[in-house]
Design an enzyme around this catalytic site. Structure first.
Site, PDB file in Angstrom:
ATOM      1  CD  GLU A 349     -11.958  -1.453   3.352  1.00  0.00           C
ATOM      2  OE1 GLU A 349     -12.305  -2.635   3.134  1.00  0.00           O
ATOM      3  OE2 GLU A 349     -10.808  -1.029   3.147  1.00  0.00           O
ATOM      4  CD  GLU A 465      -6.447   2.915   4.000  1.00  0.00           C
ATOM      5  OE1 GLU A 465      -6.298   2.059   3.089  1.00  0.00           O
ATOM      6  OE2 GLU A 465      -7.149   2.708   5.007  1.00  0.00           O
TER       7      GLU A 465
END
Length: 571
Positions: A349, A465
């Site tokens: 991220e 995810e």
């Protein structure tokens, strides 16, 4: 003798007491209800009716297992339940009366004769190699360096010609239905965990469920820096660290290092070895879930932030020690390096690193470096050095992982190209699309464009995810700020199942028709982020494929949509 006046007074008092003890109108009498149990034969139908409800009530119905029984509306308060195949499921009914909402459930058993009692099975893989797919005409940025070698497939993965259905049948499951299509179908799990996520890799029931359904796991939190480093710093001397096998780089000038906790990772690797499952390492570098003291002098949260030079040495120590420990544990368990942990999210991220205001992070040490962060490149260099040292370039893929990648396509490609810039081979070999999505956001076309673009860089792509919400506030129309939280929008499990069907149809079509010159690796894995809704971090919006548990009667319609989509691979 008691007088009539006394008797009448007593009766009056008795009635008063009774009226105080019992409500004048029973709440139960007002609450809607349906039959709690129903038995129906295959091919036959029975009617379920909501009792004690106004005809103005809004009633919706859904079946938890449409392959066993289907439900369709019949009038304002009733539904027809049709038996499809032998088994058990639940018919769930939601009744809205004004501002009140009631959720009702009927347990359905479908019976049949010998012709209808055959178990539903799914195809296994053949041993035929993948043939060239049709060329994909979409254009996208291409990585600036030559892609690394194609990773070796999981031992249980067998490739096949898409047009040929294999002759052997296996029980339906995520991994069995997609065997031969993707190398890994995984889930996230916890070794110790917390709450209803506790002990998923130590308790027999979830352990067996994971083994039956998946061939890959990602530890949800227990390989993140917060877990490995600990919330409170415990330091040991450099000499003690070397005795434990830690990697101490030559430029490390401090007298102490943090003591690292690898117990959950070791337990997960042991589970993988015993059950024929593999592991995604998640994650080595992240601006979140990294203790603030890791960036400060003497590993003390009350002291000043360290220099870039000190942090470079700490970064190298941490990345290399974590990877060395996993490699050595694999050797201990299986006799082979790279046998269990097939992928690492080296960095997580970065494109959203501004979403941790007030915390001490990498930015406090290195400053804002936009799409060319030197410390991110160093993290990949250190990780790549370890993969080369252990001779595992053909076994372990190094990933950059992020969310909302479908809205950051061009920036992400530039960012990954920077990481690989000037390197002999790609040190970032994969793009991880987290894919915490909603049935309204992103659109399927937006996801498709991102997936095709990332594939055409020549890098390996994984959906890392995946969860798919309903009743999730994503509305940003007319300048409105979306809440990104639960909002009742009358979206149902059937809506979710339809989206899953369309979404997986798109995924498989892109995979099958990709250009094998520009996208040789394609999509290699899908990881579903959790076992069932109740233990999801987005549980209010029911994002997973099982509802409140892992029993098959908790499977939602979306589970069967996901499995059935695999049939399209052969058509």
């Amino acid at each position: 003798m008691i007088s009539k006046k006394l008797i009448s007074t007593g009766l009056a008092l008795s009635l008063c007491v009774t009226s105080l003890a019992v409500p004048s109108v029973s709440d139960a009498a007002k609450k809607p209800s349906i039959t709690k149990k129903l038995t129906v034969n295959v091919g036959k139908s029975k009617t379920l009716k909501v009792k004690k409800a106004s005809k103005k009530a809004k009633v919706t119905w859904k079946s938890t297992k449409k392959k066993v029984a289907k439900v369709s509306k019949k009038g304002s308060l009733a539904a027809k339940v049709k038996g499809i195949s032998t088994g058990k499921c639940k018919i769930k009914c939601t009744v809205k009366v004004g501002k009140k909402k009631y959720k009702l459930t009927c347990a359905v058993t479908v019976k049949g004769n010998k012709k209808t009692n055959k178990a539903t099975t799914a195809p296994a893989a053949s041993n035929k190699p993948v043939e060239s797919a049709a060329a994909n005409t979409s254009s996208a940025p291409v990585a600036t360096t030559t892609p690394a070698a194609t990773p070796v497939a999981t031992p249980s993965f067998v490739t096949m010609t898409p047009a040929t259905k294999p002759p052997v049948t296996l029980p339906q499951s995520f991994k069995n239905n997609y065997n031969g299509i993707f190398e890994h179908i995984g889930t996230c799990a916890n070794y110790y965990g917390y709450g209803n996520k506790k002990d998923q890799l130590r308790d027999e029931e979830p352990m067996n469920f994971i083994k039956d359904q998946f061939n890959s796991i990602t530890l949800e939190n227990e390989m993140k820096p917060d877990s490995v480093l600990g919330n409170n710093s415990t330091v040991i001397t450099v000499a003690q660290a070397k005795e434990l096998g830690y990697v101490i780089p030559d430029n490390y000038k401090e007298e102490v290092v943090p003591q690292l906790n690898f117990e959950p990772a070791d337990g997960a690797l042991k589970y993988c070895k015993d059950n024929g499952v593999q592991l995604r390492g998640h994650t080595l570098m992240w601006h979140q879930q990294t203790p603030a003291w890791f960036f400060r002098a003497d590993y003390n949260g009350g002291k000043a932030v360290v220099s870039k030079e000190v942090m470079d040495a700490r970064l190298e120590f941490y990345v290399k020690t974590c990877m060395k420990h996993i490699f050595d544990k694999e050797k201990e368990l299986t006799g082979e390096y790279g046998s269990l942990c097939y992928a690492w999210d080296v960095v997580n991220e970065y494109l959203h690193h501004t979403n941790q205001p007030g915390s001490t992070t990498w930015i406090d040490v290195y400053g804002e470096q936009e799409l060319r962060p030197e410390y991110v490149k160093k993290a990949f260099q250190f990780a790549n050095q370890m993969v080369e040292e252990y001779n595992c370039k053909d076994k372990v893929t190094l990933f950059y992982n992020d969310y909302d990648t479908y809205f950051e396509v061009e920036d992400l490609v530039k960012f990954v190209n920077f990481i690989n810039e000037g390197e002999k081979t790609n040190i970032c070999q994969g793009i991880g699309m987290q894919s915490h999505i909603d049935i309204e956001r992103p659109t399927i076309d937006e996801f498709k464009y991102a997936l095709e673009t990332f594939m055409n860089t020549g890098l390996e792509v994984q959906i890392t995810e995946l969860d798919i919400t309903i009743n999730f506030d994503t509305d940003e129309s007319n300048g409105r700020e979306a809440k990104f939280d639960y909002k009742d929008e009358d979206e149902t499990w059937d809506d979710q199942a339809k989206f899953v069907k369309d979404f997986m149809h798109m995924i498989l079509n892109v995979q099958k028709t990709r250009n094998l010159v520009t996208a040789p690796k394609g999509l290699t894995a899908i990881t579903i982020w959790g076992l069932f809704d109740k233990c999801s971090w987005r549980n209010k919006c029911e994002p997973l494929f099982f509802s409140n548990g892992i029993e098959m009667d908790e499977a939602k319609p979306a589970y069967y949509s996901f499995l059935e989509a695999a049939d399209e691979w052969y058509n």
